[in-house]
Every structure is written in C-alpha cells, then in structure tokens.
Scaffold this motif. Structure first.
Motif, PDB file in Angstrom:
ATOM      1  N   SER A  96      43.695  39.052  44.451  1.00 30.52           N
ATOM      2  CA  SER A  96      43.532  38.791  45.879  1.00 30.52           C
ATOM      3  C   SER A  96      44.689  39.420  46.661  1.00 30.52           C
ATOM      4  O   SER A  96      45.781  39.635  46.130  1.00 30.52           O
ATOM      5  CB  SER A  96      43.436  37.288  46.151  1.00 30.52           C
ATOM      6  OG  SER A  96      44.556  36.648  45.655  1.00 30.52           O
ATOM      7  N   THR A 118      34.155  40.385  47.103  1.00 28.39           N
ATOM      8  CA  THR A 118      34.307  38.994  46.660  1.00 28.39           C
ATOM      9  C   THR A 118      34.761  38.169  47.857  1.00 28.39           C
ATOM     10  O   THR A 118      35.128  38.713  48.885  1.00 28.39           O
ATOM     11  CB  THR A 118      35.357  38.882  45.555  1.00 28.39           C
ATOM     12  OG1 THR A 118      36.564  39.479  46.028  1.00 28.39           O
ATOM     13  CG2 THR A 118      34.899  39.567  44.294  1.00 28.39           C
ATOM     14  N   GLN A 167      37.147  34.363  45.324  1.00 22.00           N
ATOM     15  CA  GLN A 167      37.055  33.751  43.986  1.00 22.00           C
ATOM     16  C   GLN A 167      38.014  34.433  43.022  1.00 22.00           C
ATOM     17  O   GLN A 167      38.402  33.850  42.016  1.00 22.00           O
ATOM     18  CB  GLN A 167      35.644  33.873  43.394  1.00 22.00           C
ATOM     19  CG  GLN A 167      34.515  33.466  44.283  1.00 22.00           C
ATOM     20  CD  GLN A 167      33.923  34.672  44.986  1.00 22.00           C
ATOM     21  OE1 GLN A 167      34.650  35.521  45.500  1.00 22.00           O
ATOM     22  NE2 GLN A 167      32.611  34.743  45.042  1.00 22.00           N
ATOM     23  N   GLU A 168      38.379  35.695  43.342  1.00 23.02           N
ATOM     24  CA  GLU A 168      39.249  36.438  42.437  1.00 23.02           C
ATOM     25  C   GLU A 168      40.609  35.759  42.288  1.00 23.02           C
ATOM     26  O   GLU A 168      41.312  35.964  41.307  1.00 23.02           O
ATOM     27  CB  GLU A 168      39.404  37.890  42.903  1.00 23.02           C
ATOM     28  CG  GLU A 168      40.240  38.112  44.156  1.00 23.02           C
ATOM     29  CD  GLU A 168      39.452  37.959  45.455  1.00 23.02           C
ATOM     30  OE1 GLU A 168      38.430  37.250  45.468  1.00 23.02           O
ATOM     31  OE2 GLU A 168      39.888  38.549  46.459  1.00 23.02           O
ATOM     32  N   THR A 176      37.383  33.515  38.881  1.00 28.19           N
ATOM     33  CA  THR A 176      36.120  32.841  38.570  1.00 28.19           C
ATOM     34  C   THR A 176      34.966  33.521  39.279  1.00 28.19           C
ATOM     35  O   THR A 176      34.141  32.870  39.894  1.00 28.19           O
ATOM     36  CB  THR A 176      36.155  31.373  39.019  1.00 28.19           C
ATOM     37  OG1 THR A 176      36.541  31.348  40.403  1.00 28.19           O
ATOM     38  CG2 THR A 176      37.112  30.567  38.191  1.00 28.19           C
ATOM     39  N   ILE A 177      34.937  34.830  39.219  1.00 32.11           N
ATOM     40  CA  ILE A 177      33.833  35.541  39.858  1.00 32.11           C
ATOM     41  C   ILE A 177      32.561  35.327  39.046  1.00 32.11           C
ATOM     42  O   ILE A 177      32.556  35.459  37.830  1.00 32.11           O
ATOM     43  CB  ILE A 177      34.159  37.041  39.969  1.00 32.11           C
ATOM     44  CG1 ILE A 177      35.403  37.212  40.854  1.00 32.11           C
ATOM     45  CG2 ILE A 177      32.978  37.813  40.547  1.00 32.11           C
ATOM     46  CD1 ILE A 177      35.850  38.634  41.009  1.00 32.11           C
ATOM     47  N   THR A 178      31.515  34.989  39.744  1.00 35.47           N
ATOM     48  CA  THR A 178      30.253  34.710  39.069  1.00 35.47           C
ATOM     49  C   THR A 178      29.756  35.951  38.324  1.00 35.47           C
ATOM     50  O   THR A 178      29.901  37.075  38.782  1.00 35.47           O
ATOM     51  CB  THR A 178      29.192  34.211  40.080  1.00 35.47           C
ATOM     52  OG1 THR A 178      27.917  34.328  39.481  1.00 35.47           O
ATOM     53  CG2 THR A 178      29.203  35.048  41.340  1.00 35.47           C
TER      54      THR A 178
END
Ligand code: GDP
Ligand code: MG
Length: 176
Positions: free
Chosen positions: A19, A66, A69-70, A74-76
C-alpha cells in the motif's frame, strides 16, 4: 454501445504491490494524464477500462485496482483470476516495498493463470533523490523473475506511465 464494445483485444491487467506505493495514482495518471493527490479509498475491488490504439489495433485494457486490502495481504483470489498482465509496483524511496515484490509475484503465480506477463514498476521517480532502490536492482529482479521489464514511473509527473501500459499491451498482443 456497439461501437464502444468493438475492439480487437481485451486484456485484464491487475495492479498489485504494497500500500501507498502509488498504484491508484498511476492508474489515474494513465487514464487522465493528471495527478490526483487525494487518497482514494474505494470499497471493494474495482476496475476501469481504458482503450488505446496500437499499430491500428483497438486494445481495451481492463485495469483492476485494489482497495487497500493489500495492506493486509488479503486480496481476494478472484482478483487474480483470468488476469493477462500484472503490474507489480513498489515505491523507489522505500526499500521494504521493493523487498515485497517476490511475495506479490508469488501470489500471482499461485492464484493467477499461467503465463501472466509481469512488469515491475518503480514509482515515485520524481523523488529519485530519496531513492532506496537502484534501477539496476530492479532490472536484475525482472530478469530473475522472468518479468517483461522494470520501469521507473512518476504518477505525479505522468512520467513513463503511458509507456508502461503500452509495453504491457504490445507484449500481450504478441502472445495472443
Ligand atoms: P496505493 O496505496 O498504492 O494505491 O497508493 P496511492 O496511489 O494511494 O498513493 C499513495 C501516496 O503516494 C499518496 O499520498 C500519493 O499522493 C503519493 N504518490 C503516488 N504516486 C506518486 C508519485 O509518482 N510521486 C510522488 N511524489 N508521490 C506519489
Ligand atoms: Mg490504492
């Protein structure tokens, strides 16, 4: 709408990396040529579509960003699914973000399709006087990881941003 949909190629490009390296700003700079200084915290995974002409071919790039989440890594998994290309970004003024690149490359290899094209993006090159990563080191990593290239960009000065996407698009055309 029919005309809008007409294109020779449609590629899904995902943007990943730690991030605050400037992923959202680089995407925005690509789309508008402008630097947006405000933090954009979109909710959920989101993509935008950008069209470009390459050698008379109409290419649509579906660019996935994104939404923070990064930060938690926990990126889907669906984010990676059916991606053709991955822009893997770091902040050249923060070494730790460069050291994270193998993690992100591994995530694409794990969750993405085979033969995803990687481009390593060292963003914030307008701050090169605060550099903690040599361009040479990025080139070496690109070679070691089978990435197409390493590039340094500045979303702030809109430097090398178009070039990065064009390089990716040209390679994907060659491979398709
Ligand atoms: P993301 O979390 O990777 O999506 O990062 P953002 O796009 O939200 O940018 C994080 C911070 O870096 C923001 O404060 C931006 O203003 C700043 N930033 C992004 N790109 C650049 C750049 O090319 N140069 C400079 N100096 N700052 C940038
Ligand atoms: Mg972002």
């Amino acid at each position: 709408a029919q005309e809008e949909d007409a294109c020779d190629f449609l590629f899904k490009i995902i943007f990943i990396g730690d991030s605050d390296v400037g992923k959202t700003c680089v995407i925005h700079s690509f789309k508008s040529g402008e630097f947006r200084d405000k933090h954009q915290n979109t909710i959920g995974v989101d993509f935008t579509v950008h069209s470009m002409d390459i050698d008379g071919k109409r290419v649509k790039m579906q660019i996935w960003d994104t939404a923070g989440q990064e930060r938690f890594r926990t990126i889907t998994q669906s984010y990676y699914r059916s991606a053709h290309g991955a822009m893997i970004a770091y902040d050249l003024t923060r070494r730790s973000t460069f050291d994270s690149l193998p993690h992100w490359i591994h995530a694409v290899e794990q969750y993405g399709a085979a033969n995803v094209v990687f481009v390593l993006i060292g963003n914030k090159c307008d701050l090169a006087h605060q550099r903690q990563v040599l361009f040479e080191d990025a080139c070496t990593l690109a070679e070691q990881t089978g990435s197409l290239a390493a590039l340094e960009t500045s979303a702030k000065e809109n430097h090398n941003v178009q070039e990065a996407f064009e390089l990716m698009a040209r390679e994907l055309i060659v491979r398709s």
